[in-house]
Write a protein that holds these residues in place. Structure first.
Motif, PDB file in Angstrom:
ATOM      1  N   THR A   7       0.783  -1.146   0.215  1.00  0.00           N
ATOM      2  CA  THR A   7       0.146  -0.251   0.065  1.00  0.00           C
ATOM      3  C   THR A   7       0.944   1.283  -0.092  1.00  0.00           C
ATOM      4  OG1 THR A   7      -1.739  -1.047   1.222  1.00  0.00           O
ATOM      5  CG2 THR A   7      -1.673   1.227   1.299  1.00  0.00           C
ATOM      6  N   VAL A   9       1.092   5.440  -0.348  1.00  0.00           N
ATOM      7  CA  VAL A   9       0.485   6.699  -0.004  1.00  0.00           C
ATOM      8  C   VAL A   9       0.986   7.778  -0.825  1.00  0.00           C
ATOM      9  CG1 VAL A   9      -0.120   8.828   1.819  1.00  0.00           C
ATOM     10  CG2 VAL A   9       0.239   6.264   2.384  1.00  0.00           C
ATOM     11  N   ASN A  38      -9.787   7.209  -5.274  1.00  0.00           N
ATOM     12  CA  ASN A  38      -9.897   7.493  -3.821  1.00  0.00           C
ATOM     13  C   ASN A  38     -10.120   9.191  -4.064  1.00  0.00           C
ATOM     14  OD1 ASN A  38      -9.622   5.604  -2.068  1.00  0.00           O
ATOM     15  ND2 ASN A  38      -7.365   5.389  -2.493  1.00  0.00           N
ATOM     16  N   LYS A  72      -1.509  14.903   2.243  1.00  0.00           N
ATOM     17  CA  LYS A  72      -1.812  13.373   1.854  1.00  0.00           C
ATOM     18  C   LYS A  72      -2.912  13.498   0.846  1.00  0.00           C
ATOM     19  CE  LYS A  72      -3.497   8.901   3.530  1.00  0.00           C
ATOM     20  NZ  LYS A  72      -3.832   8.153   4.628  1.00  0.00           N
ATOM     21  N   GLU A  75      -4.510   6.959  -0.639  1.00  0.00           N
ATOM     22  CA  GLU A  75      -3.756   5.667  -0.702  1.00  0.00           C
ATOM     23  C   GLU A  75      -4.018   4.818  -2.198  1.00  0.00           C
ATOM     24  OE1 GLU A  75      -4.254   3.719   2.729  1.00  0.00           O
ATOM     25  OE2 GLU A  75      -3.684   5.425   4.017  1.00  0.00           O
ATOM     26  N   TYR A  77      -3.151   0.638  -3.575  1.00  0.00           N
ATOM     27  CA  TYR A  77      -2.576  -0.719  -3.458  1.00  0.00           C
ATOM     28  C   TYR A  77      -2.075  -1.164  -4.662  1.00  0.00           C
ATOM     29  CZ  TYR A  77      -1.663  -5.662  -2.256  1.00  0.00           C
ATOM     30  OH  TYR A  77      -1.278  -6.798  -2.171  1.00  0.00           O
ATOM     31  N   LYS A 110       3.358   2.918   2.410  1.00  0.00           N
ATOM     32  CA  LYS A 110       2.753   3.308   3.762  1.00  0.00           C
ATOM     33  C   LYS A 110       3.449   2.885   5.285  1.00  0.00           C
ATOM     34  CE  LYS A 110      -1.880   3.362   5.871  1.00  0.00           C
ATOM     35  NZ  LYS A 110      -3.416   2.865   5.884  1.00  0.00           N
TER      36      LYS A 110
END
Length: 110
Positions: A7, A9, A38, A72, A75, A77, A110
């Motif tokens: 994962t 960020v 996201n 941020k 995230e 994956y 992450k």
């Protein structure tokens, strides 16, 4: 190259000048990878001044060790079979902006 089964960020890395303006309006961040989008709302590049204390749902910047600020974006994956582009962004269309210096978009584990 990204490490498989990890994962990550995504961050926007930036600075502001002394004569900044228009950065305290709420915006949203977007990170898209492999068809997964996201979004994070209520994001501020500069925390707005409020009476009665800080906002509870606001996402604001943090100061990194090298003096740049970062926020941020989201995230993602990465599975070792995924291929494609990572799209990252920070949007706010209600005010003109001044004094924003963008250094980079970064992706870190992450």
């Amino acid at each position: 190259m990204l490490s498989p089964k990890t994962t990550f960020v995504a961050y926007l890395v930036f600075r502001v000048t002394r004569d900044l303006w228009g950065l305290s309006a709420p915006g949203k961040t977007i990170v898209t990878f492999d068809g997964v989008r996201n979004e994070t709302s209520n994001v501020y590049l500069q925390q707005p001044r409020t009476r009665g204390g800080p906002r509870t749902q606001a996402h604001t910047q943090t100061l990194s060790s090298d003096g740049w600020m970062e926020i941020k974006l989201g995230e993602l994956y990465y599975d070792n079979e995924d291929e494609g582009e990572i799209e990252m962004g920070c949007q706010e269309h209600h005010e003109y902006k001044g004094g924003l210096i963008v250094e980079d978009f970064e992706v870190r584990p992450k």
